[in-house]
Design a protein around this motif. Structure first.
Motif, short mmCIF file in Angstrom:
data_model
loop_
_atom_site.label_atom_id
_atom_site.label_comp_id
_atom_site.label_asym_id
_atom_site.label_seq_id
_atom_site.Cartn_x
_atom_site.Cartn_y
_atom_site.Cartn_z
N LEU A 163 0.87 -1.18 0.00
CA LEU A 163 0.00 0.00 0.00
C LEU A 163 0.90 1.23 0.00
CD1 LEU A 163 -3.09 0.86 0.38
CD2 LEU A 163 -2.44 1.33 2.75
N THR A 164 0.57 2.19 -0.84
CA THR A 164 1.35 3.43 -0.93
C THR A 164 0.65 4.55 -0.17
OG1 THR A 164 2.24 2.81 -3.10
CG2 THR A 164 2.33 5.14 -2.50
N LEU A 165 1.40 5.26 0.67
CA LEU A 165 0.89 6.40 1.42
C LEU A 165 1.48 7.68 0.83
CD1 LEU A 165 1.28 5.10 5.11
CD2 LEU A 165 -0.71 4.93 3.60
N LEU A 166 0.60 8.62 0.52
CA LEU A 166 1.02 9.91 -0.04
C LEU A 166 0.56 11.02 0.90
CD1 LEU A 166 0.06 9.32 -3.79
CD2 LEU A 166 2.30 9.02 -2.72
N GLY A 167 1.51 11.70 1.51
CA GLY A 167 1.18 12.79 2.41
C GLY A 167 0.99 14.11 1.69
N LEU A 168 0.74 15.15 2.45
CA LEU A 168 0.46 16.47 1.90
C LEU A 168 1.55 16.93 0.96
CD1 LEU A 168 -1.33 19.06 1.95
CD2 LEU A 168 0.11 19.83 3.86
N THR A 219 -3.65 2.87 -2.80
CA THR A 219 -3.07 4.13 -2.38
C THR A 219 -3.98 4.82 -1.37
OG1 THR A 219 -2.23 4.38 -4.65
CG2 THR A 219 -2.09 6.31 -3.21
N VAL A 220 -3.38 5.37 -0.34
CA VAL A 220 -4.07 6.26 0.60
C VAL A 220 -3.34 7.59 0.55
CG1 VAL A 220 -4.71 6.70 2.99
CG2 VAL A 220 -4.79 4.36 2.08
N MET A 221 -4.08 8.68 0.34
CA MET A 221 -3.44 9.99 0.24
C MET A 221 -4.20 11.06 1.00
SD MET A 221 -4.31 11.17 -3.69
CE MET A 221 -3.84 9.57 -4.38
N GLU A 222 -3.48 12.11 1.37
CA GLU A 222 -4.12 13.29 1.93
C GLU A 222 -5.07 13.85 0.88
OE1 GLU A 222 -5.32 16.96 3.26
OE2 GLU A 222 -4.15 16.80 1.41
N GLY A 223 -6.31 14.16 1.30
CA GLY A 223 -7.32 14.50 0.31
C GLY A 223 -7.82 15.93 0.32
N ALA A 262 -1.53 10.00 -7.92
CA ALA A 262 -0.93 8.69 -7.66
C ALA A 262 -0.02 8.27 -8.80
CB ALA A 262 -2.03 7.65 -7.45
N ARG A 263 -0.46 8.49 -10.03
CA ARG A 263 0.32 8.07 -11.20
C ARG A 263 1.62 8.87 -11.30
NH1 ARG A 263 -1.03 10.28 -16.10
NH2 ARG A 263 -3.17 10.55 -15.32
N THR A 264 1.54 10.18 -11.10
CA THR A 264 2.74 11.00 -11.23
C THR A 264 3.68 10.83 -10.03
OG1 THR A 264 1.49 12.90 -10.37
CG2 THR A 264 1.66 12.68 -12.77
N CYS A 265 3.13 10.57 -8.85
CA CYS A 265 3.98 10.25 -7.70
C CYS A 265 4.75 8.96 -7.93
CB CYS A 265 3.14 10.13 -6.42
SG CYS A 265 2.80 11.70 -5.59
N ARG A 266 4.06 7.97 -8.49
CA ARG A 266 4.71 6.69 -8.77
C ARG A 266 5.87 6.89 -9.75
NH1 ARG A 266 0.38 4.25 -9.37
NH2 ARG A 266 0.13 4.44 -11.62
N GLY A 286 8.76 8.48 -7.99
CA GLY A 286 9.31 7.75 -6.86
C GLY A 286 8.96 8.35 -5.52
N ARG A 287 7.84 9.06 -5.45
CA ARG A 287 7.43 9.69 -4.20
C ARG A 287 6.47 8.79 -3.44
NH1 ARG A 287 8.55 15.50 -3.81
NH2 ARG A 287 7.47 15.25 -1.81
N GLY A 288 6.40 8.97 -2.13
CA GLY A 288 5.46 8.24 -1.30
C GLY A 288 6.15 7.17 -0.47
N ALA A 289 5.46 6.76 0.58
CA ALA A 289 5.95 5.69 1.44
C ALA A 289 5.22 4.40 1.09
CB ALA A 289 5.72 6.05 2.90
N VAL A 290 5.95 3.38 0.75
CA VAL A 290 5.36 2.09 0.37
C VAL A 290 5.48 1.12 1.56
CG1 VAL A 290 5.45 0.14 -1.21
CG2 VAL A 290 5.90 2.46 -2.06
N ILE A 291 4.33 0.61 1.99
CA ILE A 291 4.31 -0.41 3.04
C ILE A 291 4.17 -1.76 2.32
CG2 ILE A 291 3.17 -1.24 5.12
CD1 ILE A 291 2.06 1.59 5.50
N PRO A 292 5.20 -2.58 2.28
CA PRO A 292 5.19 -3.77 1.42
C PRO A 292 4.23 -4.86 1.84
CG PRO A 292 7.20 -3.69 2.72
CD PRO A 292 6.50 -2.38 2.96
#
Length: 339
Positions: free
Chosen positions: A11-16, A113-117, A322-326, A329-335
């Protein structure tokens, strides 16, 4: 011997900061993305169930809203936005709104993906308002752009409308808190707006002087009862949806983002439908204007854009982030987050 599963458990986490990095400087692209989402939805390539508001005992304005959906098109997306609105947070030194967006795979339904919304929510609102201003408001320039409510949403609306490059000769501001209006004016000057900025004593006074107006308030009870003071061919971006009485709505040429969605939750249009027993006062949708199915204006009245805030836009913007962060290479990935 343990073997790896044939599917992803991550799961990928994307913060502010991750979200902001992808949206920065993309105003024109995001306005176009909002237009694409509206058209995709209008053509039936979406599923947007109605939202049930979570409300609280003895609290009138506070709410948490789940907005779920699926949007097709070139980059299909499915997911949900869980957004709260607590207006008193502003007095506590916190933002009024906070949100999470969860995206799910459209192939297997698993969350990806879970992101700040809240940043996406604000910018998709502003992009849709700027799109409506582009399509509905006539003329090569705006003499005065009025903003009723000097909070984060109208700050974004102003930024997106300015980014769309139609000259604006002046701003008009009104907020129940005059200090907020003064702070808004100072921020606009610091951001490079060099034309006149005038504060008004009421929303009615502002409407009488400004030809393009954005309402972004936390009102739950309508306060504007007529549009008789509006200049000819004025345009109102009714972002907050509950500022006008049915009498005022009936004086407008009404356009929505989606007819079914906007006629609920005690919006001004919902109140008008309940009073009349029909929705004939609502002429069409912005997607119909985009596709040439209905004219931008009709009847010589002020045109009013009433956007309910479709999950289709949240999904389009979240998928883009999500696509452009991927790719970046941005975001925290919890494997091993998922089973």
């Amino acid at each position: 011997m343990q073997t790896s599963t044939p599917y992803s458990r991550e799961l990928t986490l994307l913060g502010l900061n991750d979200v902001a990095a992808q949206l920065q400087g993309q105003e024109l692209a995001l306005i176009d993305l909002a237009a694409q989402a509206y058209v995709t939805h209008s053509r039936g390539d979406s599923r947007l169930p109605q939202s049930e508001y979570l409300r609280f005992p003895n609290l009138e304005r506070e709410r948490i809203i789940p907005k779920a959906g699926y949007l097709g098109g070139a980059h299909p997306a499915a997911g949900i936005k869980w957004i709260s609105s607590f207006p008193d947070n502003v007095g506590r030194g916190m933002p009024r709104a906070s949100a999470l967006i969860i995206l799910n795979s459209v192939q297997d339904g698993r969350p990806t993906t879970v992101m700040e919304g809240s940043l996406i929510s604000g910018q998709r609102t502003a992009a849709s308002a700027a799109l409506a201003a582009r399509l509905l408001h006539q003329g090569d320039r705006v003499k005065r752009f009025g903003l009723v409510g000097c909070g984060p949403i109208n700050r974004e609306v102003l930024r997106f409308v300015l980014a769309d490059r139609r000259p604006i000769d002046g701003l008009g501001l009104f907020d129940l808190d005059s200090a907020r209006a003064e702070a808004f004016a100072q921020e606009a000057r610091e951001a490079g707006f060099t034309k006149s900025i005038e504060q008004f004593g009421s929303a009615d006074d502002l409407l009488a002087d400004c030809e393009l107006v954005s309402f972004a308030t936390s009102a739950v009870v309508p306060s504007v009862s007529t549009l008789s003071m509006c200049p000819p061919n004025s345009t109102i971006l009714h972002v907050s949806l509950r500022d006008f009485t049915p009498e005022a709505i009936l004086e407008a040429d009404n356009i929505a983002d989606d007819v079914e969605h906007v006629l609920q939750a005690n919006t001004s249009l919902h109140r008008t439908q309940q009073l009349l027993g029909h929705s004939d006062f609502l002429r069409g949708t912005l997607a119909q204007v985009i596709e040439g199915m209905t004219p931008a204006r009709a009847g010589g009245r002020p045109v009013m854009f009433n956007p309910f805030g479709l999950a289709a836009l949240d999904l389009a913007f979240a998928e883009f982030v999500a696509r452009t962060c991927r790719a970046a290479g941005r975001g925290a990935v919890i494997p091993d987050f998922l089973p």
